[in-house]
Design an enzyme around this catalytic site. Structure first.
Site, mmCIF file in Angstrom:
data_model
loop_
_atom_site.group_PDB
_atom_site.id
_atom_site.type_symbol
_atom_site.label_atom_id
_atom_site.label_comp_id
_atom_site.label_asym_id
_atom_site.label_seq_id
_atom_site.Cartn_x
_atom_site.Cartn_y
_atom_site.Cartn_z
ATOM 1 N N LYS A 1 0.154 -32.006 16.719
ATOM 2 C CA LYS A 1 1.298 -30.894 16.032
ATOM 3 C C LYS A 1 2.540 -30.915 16.940
ATOM 4 C CE LYS A 1 0.906 -26.384 16.677
ATOM 5 N NZ LYS A 1 0.368 -25.046 16.753
ATOM 6 N N ASP B 1 5.442 -1.613 17.804
ATOM 7 C CA ASP B 1 6.234 -2.806 17.783
ATOM 8 C C ASP B 1 7.817 -2.082 18.178
ATOM 9 O OD1 ASP B 1 6.740 -5.657 16.217
ATOM 10 O OD2 ASP B 1 8.514 -4.681 16.561
#
Length: 333
Positions: free
Chosen positions: A78, A171
């Site tokens: 990858k 968040d």
């Protein structure tokens, strides 16, 4: 002999070929294979394109992550990374990736495919798989930092193996938390609580950090005994005091965690070394080590991410694509 053609697969095709439940099972099987040495996973090679380096100034990085998967008899690599800066300004996702698969006997390229979707899925699956060997209960309370794509896939993967009785999400962008709560309402069996302050999310059996923060925002005093902490980001995310006082440190790949992620700074300062690592997730999955959390313990678990997981999932996708005649064949030679 004619050179075989390479199968090309895009993200939408991959989405149609694999489920999160399957990804969790593949990651778990590959962890076991790693634990007994049948899967080969060299440490990733980092190309810093301004993530931390002063030059070049592109606020990004790319990793080369090769692996051979014993149980699938497949090999590949990858090529993946994350970019902020101009990429973020243009509205593109943080992660960018491609995966190449080869026939390990002859070296022919079997497939070239998008890697971003698989990266997001297997990262969540790694957490879920590790948790299976660390906690003793089916119902858990989860604290989550980061309400982006990784926050979604972490939650989805954990929900495959556990009932999330409560999820507290924080968040820096409250709108992201609100969207997350709406998106995940049918995935999380219990209640989702949007935390107004970061310390409000540091509650539960498991704390997962999937942020791009360079600040050590998760404080030692917030983390109670009986908690497993997963700092999944490229940076440290939790403070030095917690790392140095954790009862156990469990990792996916020893060679990688010493140079990237939560342990890197302390290793460079010679405050931590390989001797401080309790075991690998592969050793637990293979039954070689038993490290389930006790009520008085705090565990730091670091699945930094291995090429083996990506190649294993990509191989399953490739096999399904061949079976269903999905994708485009291309002759590079």
């Amino acid at each position: 002999m004619k050179t075989p053609e390479t199968l090309l697969l895009n993200q939408e095709q991959i989405k149609s070929l694999i489920t999160m439940k399957e990804v969790v099972e593949i990651v778990d099987r590959t962890s076991k294979d790693l634990g007994v040495g049948k899967t080969i996973n060299p440490t990733k090679v980092l190309l810093d394109l301004g993530e931390t380096a002063a030059y070049p100034p592109y606020s990004g990085f790319m990793n080369a992550m090769p692996a051979y998967i014993g149980w699938e008899d497949s090999a590949g690599i990858k090529w993946a990374g994350g970019f902020l800066g101009e990429r973020k300004a243009l509205g593109f996702p943080y992660i960018t990736a491609m995966i190449l698969l080869i026939d390990p006997k002859l070296g022919f390229f079997r497939a070239a495919m998008d890697g971003a979707y698989i990266t997001n899925m297997r990262t969540g699956a790694q957490t879920a798989s590790a948790l299976k060997y660390l906690v003793n209960k089916k119902k858990i309370k989860l604290g989550l930092y980061g309400a982006g794509m990784q926050g979604h896939t972490q939650t989805e993967a954990i929900s495959v193996l556990f009932d999330i009785d409560e999820l507290r999400v924080y968040d820096v962008n409250r709108q992201a938390s609100e969207k997350f709560a709406q998106d995940m309402k049918d995935v999380v069996k219990g209640k989702i609580i949007i935390a107004d302050k970061p310390e409000d999310a540091a509650q539960g059996d498991v704390i997962v950090c999937v942020t791009q923060s360079k600040d050590k925002f998760l404080k030692n005093e917030w983390i109670k005994p009986g908690t497993v902490v997963f700092p999944m980001g490229s940076y440290q995310e939790c403070d030095d005091e917690f790392i140095l006082s954790a009862d156990k440190i469990i990792v996916d790949c020893i060679g990688q965690v010493l140079h990237r992620g939560a342990l890197r700074g302390l290793v460079e300062e010679k405050k931590l070394s390989e001797k401080n690592i309790t075991c690998t997730i592969g050793e637990m999955a293979a039954g070689l080590k038993e490290e389930r959390i006790q009520k008085n313990e705090r565990i730091l678990c670091l699945p930094i991410g291995t090429g083996a997981m990506d190649v294993a999932v990509a191989t399953a996708v490739y096999n399904k694509a061949v079976e269903k005649s999905i994708g485009v064949k291309f002759a590079f030679v």
